[in-house]
Write an enzyme that holds these catalytic residues in place. Structure first.
Site, mmCIF file in Angstrom:
data_model
loop_
_atom_site.group_PDB
_atom_site.id
_atom_site.type_symbol
_atom_site.label_atom_id
_atom_site.label_comp_id
_atom_site.label_asym_id
_atom_site.label_seq_id
_atom_site.Cartn_x
_atom_site.Cartn_y
_atom_site.Cartn_z
ATOM 1 N N HIS A 122 0.812 -1.219 0.000
ATOM 2 C CA HIS A 122 0.000 0.000 0.000
ATOM 3 C C HIS A 122 0.841 1.263 0.000
ATOM 4 O O HIS A 122 0.490 2.258 -0.632
ATOM 5 C CB HIS A 122 -1.027 -0.036 1.133
ATOM 6 C CG HIS A 122 -2.232 -0.820 0.727
ATOM 7 N ND1 HIS A 122 -2.518 -2.062 1.220
ATOM 8 C CD2 HIS A 122 -3.175 -0.558 -0.198
ATOM 9 C CE1 HIS A 122 -3.603 -2.531 0.619
ATOM 10 N NE2 HIS A 122 -4.013 -1.641 -0.247
ATOM 11 N N HIS A 179 4.374 -14.776 6.625
ATOM 12 C CA HIS A 179 4.911 -13.725 7.507
ATOM 13 C C HIS A 179 3.842 -13.225 8.461
ATOM 14 O O HIS A 179 3.982 -13.299 9.667
ATOM 15 C CB HIS A 179 5.492 -12.566 6.690
ATOM 16 C CG HIS A 179 6.318 -11.664 7.538
ATOM 17 N ND1 HIS A 179 5.749 -10.723 8.368
ATOM 18 C CD2 HIS A 179 7.648 -11.581 7.716
ATOM 19 C CE1 HIS A 179 6.716 -10.091 9.024
ATOM 20 N NE2 HIS A 179 7.878 -10.602 8.642
ATOM 21 N N GLU A 210 4.036 -13.243 12.481
ATOM 22 C CA GLU A 210 3.568 -12.038 13.175
ATOM 23 C C GLU A 210 2.060 -11.804 13.100
ATOM 24 O O GLU A 210 1.557 -10.826 13.632
ATOM 25 C CB GLU A 210 4.297 -10.803 12.619
ATOM 26 C CG GLU A 210 5.746 -10.746 13.073
ATOM 27 C CD GLU A 210 6.531 -9.612 12.429
ATOM 28 O OE1 GLU A 210 5.914 -8.643 11.948
ATOM 29 O OE2 GLU A 210 7.769 -9.713 12.402
ATOM 30 N N HIS A 242 13.573 -15.623 8.326
ATOM 31 C CA HIS A 242 12.443 -16.252 9.032
ATOM 32 C C HIS A 242 12.441 -17.763 8.805
ATOM 33 O O HIS A 242 12.187 -18.528 9.735
ATOM 34 C CB HIS A 242 11.113 -15.659 8.556
ATOM 35 C CG HIS A 242 10.861 -14.282 9.079
ATOM 36 N ND1 HIS A 242 10.876 -13.976 10.419
ATOM 37 C CD2 HIS A 242 10.580 -13.118 8.452
ATOM 38 C CE1 HIS A 242 10.610 -12.688 10.588
ATOM 39 N NE2 HIS A 242 10.442 -12.142 9.401
HETATM 40 CO CO CO Z 1 9.778 -10.195 9.324
#
Ligand code: CO
Length: 294
Positions: A122, A179, A210, A242
């Site tokens: 965005h 993620h 997250e 990650h």
């Molecule tokens: Co991250």
């Protein structure tokens, strides 16, 4: 005498005016020659292995759109700063757009190599729009959508990924790590994606680092299905930090450690979505849809 001086003066003024106008027309009236560019925008990586994946995307893009300028930008400030300390300077999308404008490009297509249309997308969309409003700059600038931008995208990605689990038996579970984010409504895409995986295979799930879908929410489901072996797969463009630490690392809070402690056998698949040319093709199809407007 006075009269002819006045006439001469008028003539000089007229001549000067004519020259000024015709020069002006030559410089400003002509349309700028068309120059088109693609800007590939990713979160970024500082992992050399993951960088090789970006190099392959670069190749595939140049082959799909021959003759077009292809440039890169990283949205992660942290990664750009880390790379800069190693002497590797990478542009933010804004810096890259400014350079493209300065280099006289008239048509620019940005491709968001992100997974969901979240915060990074965005911001990119908004700033590309603002660059498009600048006077004397681009004729057209558009942003192609990230990987999971429709129900069809989700189904295609799930199908491709489920066929890339080496040696999996039907009784084994597959756990994808997305993620996720607590700060953007697009986190809901992971809930939808979990539904898509479940429809393909009741032993396939997605959790996030997250977002709302935490690993803890998946443990009772694995127990209920009497799972013994779990394949761990990143649902991220590259198997970077990650995937190597939070998913399959040896620290006690990694998914591998948590699952192992709960009695599951873990099998990591350290490949990101961008490792698969079929998935890169999906991103490039999003890009092609935008380039059709040029
Ligand atoms: Co991250």
């Amino acid at each position: 005498m006075k009269n002819s001086k006045q006439k001469l003066f008028l003539l000089v003024v007229l001549l000067a005016l004519t020259c000024w106008i015709s020069e002006g027309l030559a410089a400003h009236g002509e349309k700028k020659p068309e120059k088109k560019a693609i800007l590939l925008v990713t979160f970024g990586t500082s992992d050399p292995e993951a960088q090789k994946v970006f190099d392959k995307i670069d190749d595939q893009t140049r082959k799909s759109f021959p003759g077009m300028e292809v440039r890169w930008a990283f949205t992660s400030k942290m990664i750009r700063a880390k790379l800069a300390r190693e002497g590797n300077l990478l542009d933010s999308p804004e810096m890259a757009m400014a350079r493209l404008m300065n280099d006289g490009f008239t048509h620019v297509a940005l491709l968001s190599l992100h997974t969901i249309p979240g915060e990074e997308f965005h911001e990119l969309y908004q700033n590309a729009h603002l660059f498009g409003q600048m006077a004397g700059g681009f004729e057209k600038i558009e942003v192609a959508r990230p990987l999971l931008s429709s129900s069809r995208d989700m189904e295609k990605v799930a199908e491709i990924l489920m066929n890339k689990i080496p040696g999996r038996k039907p009784s084994d579970a597959v756990l994808f790590m997305g993620h996720g984010t607590e700060n953007h409504p697009a986190d809901a895409i992971y809930l939808a994606m979990n539904q898509v995986f479940q429809e393909i295979d009741p032993r396939a799930f997605i959790g996030t680092v997250e977002g709302k879908l935490k690993i803890e929410t998946l443990l009772p489901k694995l127990k209920h299905l009497k799972i013994k072996k779990v394949y761990l797969v990143p649902l991220m463009s590259v198997a970077g930090d990650h995937a190597k630490n939070d998913l399959t690392g040896d620290e006690p809070d990694s998914w591998k450690s948590i699952l192992t402690q709960n009695g599951y056998q873990c099998e990591p698949v350290l490949k990101g979505t961008a490792d698969y040319p079929e998935i890169v093709t999906m991103w490039l199809d999003h890009l092609r849809a935008v380039l059709a407007h040029f």
